[in-house]
Enzyme design. Structure first.
Site, PDB file in Angstrom:
ATOM      1  NE  ARG A 185      -3.832  -0.621   2.243  1.00 39.66           N
ATOM      2  CZ  ARG A 185      -3.858  -1.227   3.520  1.00 39.66           C
ATOM      3  NH1 ARG A 185      -3.496  -0.600   4.611  1.00 39.66           N
ATOM      4  NH2 ARG A 185      -4.379  -2.426   3.681  1.00 39.66           N
ATOM      5  NE  ARG A 214      -7.437   5.500   2.954  1.00 37.13           N
ATOM      6  CZ  ARG A 214      -8.588   4.908   4.017  1.00 37.13           C
ATOM      7  NH1 ARG A 214      -9.688   5.486   4.500  1.00 37.13           N
ATOM      8  NH2 ARG A 214      -8.257   3.738   4.519  1.00 37.13           N
ATOM      9  NE  ARG A 230     -10.403   8.378  -3.226  1.00 34.65           N
ATOM     10  CZ  ARG A 230     -10.669   7.470  -2.341  1.00 34.65           C
ATOM     11  NH1 ARG A 230      -9.833   6.720  -1.548  1.00 34.65           N
ATOM     12  NH2 ARG A 230     -11.827   7.587  -1.732  1.00 34.65           N
ATOM     13  CG  ASP A 258     -10.321  -2.885  -4.344  1.00 39.22           C
ATOM     14  OD1 ASP A 258      -9.999  -2.261  -3.335  1.00 39.22           O
ATOM     15  OD2 ASP A 258     -11.228  -3.812  -4.480  1.00 39.22           O
ATOM     16  CE1 TYR A 270     -13.677  -7.503   1.770  1.00 45.16           C
ATOM     17  CE2 TYR A 270     -11.740  -8.598   0.589  1.00 45.16           C
ATOM     18  CZ  TYR A 270     -12.188  -7.626   1.418  1.00 45.16           C
ATOM     19  OH  TYR A 270     -11.498  -6.908   2.035  1.00 45.16           O
TER      20      TYR A 270
END
Length: 367
Positions: free
Chosen positions: A42, A46, A55, A91, A173
């Site tokens: 990652r 963020r 974003r 993703d 998921y």
């Protein structure tokens, strides 16, 4: 390790036999390198102001599905940090859409599948013939690969990493409808439906192998398979219900001529079984000392890891000591890729991330 993987590396040879192919790919294949390669899970996220600026104008899925933006985010993070590999910004759940399963990201909740897959009929309805709809990821990889085509100042090429989710993690998921603590619905299908579970594994392997093939054709040097939730399984369940499909996915991806990194979280008890997938590299989280984890997967297999990502919030002396500890556990053996034991979290000081990369380059040199 496939012969095709070795052939692919051989085509990148330089005059120095110790640096044939990129440092990162050589480490994935367990070959000697001049220093430990480093990249971070990652690394585009963020915690980074440049990413947050993007974003402000685009949703997560917009970025993933727009090759120009996904490539920009990928390149910016790799260059800002000075790492040895760039992992494409995407993703895990992207394959759901061409399979006929819609999802979205809700603030504070993460990914949500509004119509979870819980019956054999729903599994049978999942599509496997629309993988071409995922080509936007390949187009982003093409841009990243073109940008990093020339060797860097140190003479080494930057590695390009494509990725996909593992069958179990994506199934969880689909079945739970999002993240879960206990995976009750997933395990219920796994234990009790001898038709639906194997069929779901088969369909996921088919789609994921096709997705990986697109990424390799576009220029990915390595594919990482994320089994983020495999740590929810006991060893017997993993071996019976998950290992066969995961091994088949690894085999198909290696057949494309690239090494495979297989990574899960909280999987210390599963490491020997995870090694049976045949993956070239096993990712280790921070809960196991690196030397112990390496022993569990076998000394001839490469490993990736395994600094605790929260250590990045610590003071410089603590952080530097932990970096040295990971490198000391690896002891300069071929086949170690320095990384975190999971992804960088929001709020992480960027300067600390950059320091870690610099320290690995300084302390990870091999005689």
């Amino acid at each position: 390790m496939s012969n095709v993987s070795l052939d692919r590396v051989a085509t990148q040879q330089t005059a120095d036999p110790a640096s044939c192919g990129s440092r990162f790919v050589r480490a994935c294949l367990g070959r000697p390198v001049d220093r430990t390669p480093v990249w971070l899970l990652r690394q585009a996220g963020r915690y980074m102001p440049e990413y947050m600026a993007v974003r402000r104008h685009h949703t997560l899925l917009d970025i993933c599905r727009t090759p120009e933006i996904a490539a920009e985010v990928t390149i910016t993070a790799a260059e800002r940090l000075g790492v040895d590999a760039a992992i494409i910004f995407a993703d895990l759940l992207l394959p759901f859409t061409p399979m006929g399963l819609e999802f979205e990201f809700l603030a504070g909740e993460g990914p949500v599948v509004h119509r979870p897959v819980r019956t054999a009929e729903q599994v049978a309805a999942l599509r496997t013939d629309r993988v071409e709809e995922l080509q936007y990821v390949a187009r982003a990889i093409e841009r990243v690969a073109a940008h990093f085509r020339a060797p860097r100042a140190d003479g080494d090429a930057l590695g390009i990493i494509g990725f996909c989710g593992a069958p179990f993690t994506l199934a969880s998921y689909m079945i739970e409808g999002g993240s879960s603590r206990n995976y009750i619905e997933t395990k219920k299908m796994m234990y009790s439906d001898a038709v639906a579970w194997p069929l779901l594994m088969e369909k996921l392997v088919s789609v994921l192998a096709g997705f990986a093939a697109q990424q390799v054709e576009a220029g990915a040097d390595v594919i990482q398979i994320f089994d983020s939730w495999a740590g929810a399984l006991g060893v017997a369940d993993y071996r019976q219900y998950v290992l066969p499909a995961t091994r088949e996915l690894v085999r198909r991806v290696q057949g494309l001529g690239v090494p495979v990194i297989y990574f899960g979280v909280d999987t210390t008890s599963l490491l020997p079984s995870m090694a049976e997938t045949g993956a070239d590299v096993i990712g280790l989280d921070w809960r196991v000392p690196l030397a112990e984890g390496w022993k569990a997967v076998g000394s001839t297999r490469a490993v990736q890891g395994n600094l605790d990502p929260i250590t990045l919030f610590g003071p410089e002396d603590v952080l530097k000591a932990r970096v040295r500890e990971v490198l000391a556990e690896a002891a300069g053996r071929p086949g170690h890729i320095f990384n975190l034991g999971h992804g960088i979290v929001p709020g992480t000081p960027v300067e600390n991330v950059i320091r870690v990369v610099e320290w690995v380059k300084e302390f990870g040199r091999h005689e």
